[in-house]
Enzyme design. Structure first.
Site, PDB file in Angstrom:
ATOM      1  N   LYS A 142       1.079  -1.037   0.300  1.00 50.32           N
ATOM      2  CA  LYS A 142       0.163   0.129   0.191  1.00 50.32           C
ATOM      3  C   LYS A 142       0.753   1.264  -0.400  1.00 50.32           C
ATOM      4  CE  LYS A 142      -0.909  -0.671   4.942  1.00 50.32           C
ATOM      5  NZ  LYS A 142      -0.530  -1.877   4.827  1.00 50.32           N
ATOM      6  N   THR A 143       2.298   1.030   0.936  1.00 45.31           N
ATOM      7  CA  THR A 143       3.014   2.439   0.542  1.00 45.31           C
ATOM      8  C   THR A 143       3.624   2.252  -1.018  1.00 45.31           C
ATOM      9  OG1 THR A 143       3.825   2.031   3.016  1.00 45.31           O
ATOM     10  CG2 THR A 143       4.904   3.856   1.672  1.00 45.31           C
ATOM     11  N   GLU A 186      -3.117   6.619   2.606  1.00 48.44           N
ATOM     12  CA  GLU A 186      -3.314   5.492   2.571  1.00 48.44           C
ATOM     13  C   GLU A 186      -3.114   4.886   4.087  1.00 48.44           C
ATOM     14  OE1 GLU A 186       1.048   2.465   4.353  1.00 48.44           O
ATOM     15  OE2 GLU A 186       1.550   4.143   2.699  1.00 48.44           O
TER      16      GLU A 186
END
Length: 488
Positions: A142-143, A186
């Site tokens: 996700k980052t 995020e």
């Protein structure tokens, strides 16, 4: 959705403001000219950046930090008795899950009557403010995905507000305040707070059990992502994750395998040591060629999520591809830290068995292909891993034991507890024994000092020293570089 966070100008105070997630929220608020203050146990370049933006920073999480808000004027500062507290200017206090209820500063905030919120409450409030909010979630990736999306939208002039858990190389920060209706955030699932978010577009990259300290089973993780998915107007999901394919109903799908029937897929993929090239398919038809500086199949999958979102927003693929090709990554995601005596140093946040496997596979590309992204082509991979959390290490012990196949040498440190109490008769040596049953070269070092000593003694020219973990292992890197540099 009810959320009582006040974004009209009332001050905010962050306990643990130097953290990568907390600081991103503080930076966006500071950009909106909201009064910001915060504390952290250690000051760093992030707190320095916030100070330059006008935030008042305290070193140490102390009860007296909240005294800052007891004085209403310069005259009061000279008085023996503080002025009466005004609830209109008492700060809203923001905490992460890492702050316990026994924290002295937290207790002081309670005593003062400050409204106290979890960081996810603030993020949820910001997501609600942006009509075109995009929340990037998933157990892994996700980052990088949120950073790549932020970079792409920024490059294409959509001027998004950005709140990401990693420092984006092209932006030089983990957050920015845009001047549009777009927000890229995020969205973390680790503590269950993912269910607070109601974005316009949600991305789920994959689903696995990564936080057994919060979730009792994979089924509980799936339930959290299911609720999140139902709260997204548009849900983008990866069909290569069995949990997503079986338990979610994405609006838009992507996959590295064309036979899975996803809306977006790939063909003619070329994984190289300096990047990835692939033909992108939209509903089975070629869109064009995508060239990435990012390494490995996992990052190509992350990029497909961006293509899916970009096309949904009406962006031309040629523009998306040009912007994505210029993305240089984020800090602590296969981040090159330097080399000395032909020994390469790379830092990566991987702390789950699946993340370790894909990161080591990307490292193996440096040896297996003709190209390399580094000044020196490596010949051997030395994986240095610091396990993160006792609960995760115990719950995934067998998976960890099988995750180092692409490493030539494995160096394991003791476990970074992250605030968890050490279980009786369990430490990093237990993992080392398990890994050694499946790998011929494993070295256990009980401390970071021992890790440094071993590396300085055993690293050799042609090694790629790959540091893996979410704790403080990367503090070793500059020390080892310095010591090796001092040798003739």
């Amino acid at each position: 959705m009810i959320n009582s966070v006040d974004l009209s100008g009332r001050p905010f105070h962050f306990i643990g403001i130097g953290g990568i997630g907390m600081s991103a929220l503080a930076q966006v608020l500071a950009g909106r000219n909201v009064p910001i203050s915060g504390s952290d146990l250690r000051l760093n370049h992030i707190t320095q950046r916030l100070e330059k933006l006008g935030a008042h920073i305290f070193e140490g999480q102390l009860a007296q930090n909240l005294n800052f808000f007891q004085f209403q004027s310069e005259e009061n500062l000279q008085d023996a008795t503080p002025a009466p507290l005004d609830p209109k200017i008492l700060p809203q206090v923001i905490c992460s899950t890492a702050i316990s209820t026994s924290n002295a500063e937290y207790r002081a905030a309670l005593d003062l009557g400050c409204p106290i919120f979890h960081r996810s409450d603030l993020l949820a409030a910001l997501i609600q403010e942006y009509p075109q909010s995009i929340a990037v979630s998933g157990t892994h990736g996700k980052t990088t995905t949120s950073a790549l999306l932020s970079h792409t939208l920024h490059t294409l002039g959509l001027d998004p507000t950005v709140i990401v858990g990693g420092e984006i190389q092209s932006l030089g920060t983990n957050a920015r305040l845009g001047n549009s209706t777009y927000l890229v955030a995020e969205a973390d699932e680790s503590d269950g707070s993912l269910v607070k978010f109601h974005p316009q577009i949600g991305i789920v990259t994959n689903i696995e059990l990564d936080h057994p300290d919060h979730y009792t089973s994979l089924e509980k993780v799936i339930e959290t992502f299911q609720q999140f998915g139902q709260q997204c107007k548009v849900l983008v999901g990866c069909l290569d994750s069995p949990c997503i394919a079986q338990h979610l109903a994405p609006t838009l799908t992507y996959s590295l395998h064309p036979d899975r029937g996803a809306h977006y897929s790939v063909a003619q993929v070329d994984y190289q040591g300096n990047g990835t090239i692939a033909e992108i398919l939209e509903n089975g038809a070629p869109l064009g060629t995508l060239k990435l500086q990012l390494l490995g199949a996992h990052n190509l999958s992350n990029a497909l999520a961006i293509v899916a979102v970009g096309r949904h927003l009406g962006l031309a693929f040629s523009d998306l591809a040009a912007a994505m090709a210029a993305f240089g990554g984020t800090k602590r995601r296969f981040e090159y830290r330097g080399h000395v005596h032909d020994i390469l140093f790379v830092d990566d946040y991987a702390h789950h068995p699946s993340e370790i496997e894909v990161t080591l596979a990307a490292a193996r590309l440096q040896i297996a292909t003709k190209t390399t992204t580094f000044p020196v082509k490596p010949a051997r991979i030395v994986a240095i891993f610091q396990p993160h959390r006792y609960s995760r290490t115990q719950a995934l012990l067998t998976d960890f034991a099988h995750s180092f196949g692409d490493a030539d040498v494995v160096v394991l440190s003791d476990i970074y507890g992250a605030g968890e109490p050490r279980p009786e008769n369990f430490d990093g040596s237990h993992l080392a024994h398990q890994v050694a049953e499946h790998h011929p070269q494993v070295q256990y070092c009980a401390s970071l000092e021992a890790v440094s000593e071993w590396l300085c003694t055993h690293l050799q020219p042609g090694d790629l020293a790959l540091f893996l973990g979410a704790g403080n292992l990367n503090q070793v890197i500059p020390l080892v570089l310095q010591q090796l540099q001092s040798r003739l």
